[in-house]
Design an enzyme around this catalytic site. Sequence first.
Site: not given
Length: 247
Positions: A12, A14, A46-47, A174, A197, A200
């Site tokens: 991930d 952020d 990642t989102g 994911k 974290d 997601n």
Amino acid sequence: MNKGNYKLIALDMDGTLLTEDKKVSEENRAAIQAAEQAGIKVMFATGRGIQNVEAYIEELKLEAPIVTVNGGEVWSAPGKLHSRALLEPALIKEMHALAIEYDTWYWAYAVGDIYNKERWVEQVDARQWLKFGYYYEDAACLQAIRSKLDSWGVFEITNSHPANLELNPKGIHKASGVRQVCEMFGYDMSQVIAMGDSQNDISMIRECGLGVAMGNAQEEVKALADVITTSNEEHGVARIIEQYILS
């Protein structure tokens, strides 16, 4: 070396790889390079949309696949789209109406663009939509929106921050993206280290061989992880690479 026969690291961005000021620390950069030199593929899951990922791919000189918008797009390599899972424009209109009703901040990724409360698109049907998000610091209102969306039964609902909601088509997350990457290379999900974290990240933290929660992760994520590392400000990604790949 490489204690679990790991072949792939899914990161991930952020709150995980990136510091709070959105930088890659020198420690994390060095660890990623060392992992790649050891024959491990390092990828982002990642989102973010691809347009908000490319600068980091270039900075780290990564050539691995990429999972963007929470699995909504899977790239077999930078610039090479492998798959895309779209949200119906009718659902985008309904989610937009809900955002207006509750007066929340909202945003949405379409193919090639991002829209939000300050810049919305009139021709919703003319776009291909990947993800919709809400941000609201009133937890009760956010929960009310979540319950309503959940009742429709068509979304994967997660977050990338305690005060937001992120929506993808049901079954797109994911882990579904990382699974596609494993299929490309003939890897098993047990050969993947996944780090994150937020909600997601839960799908991949649960499904991969080593699921790692950051020290700054949401409590729900920590409870489901195999291992908890240090925070994103304390180079937690580097710690795991050193411990499980390089030591």
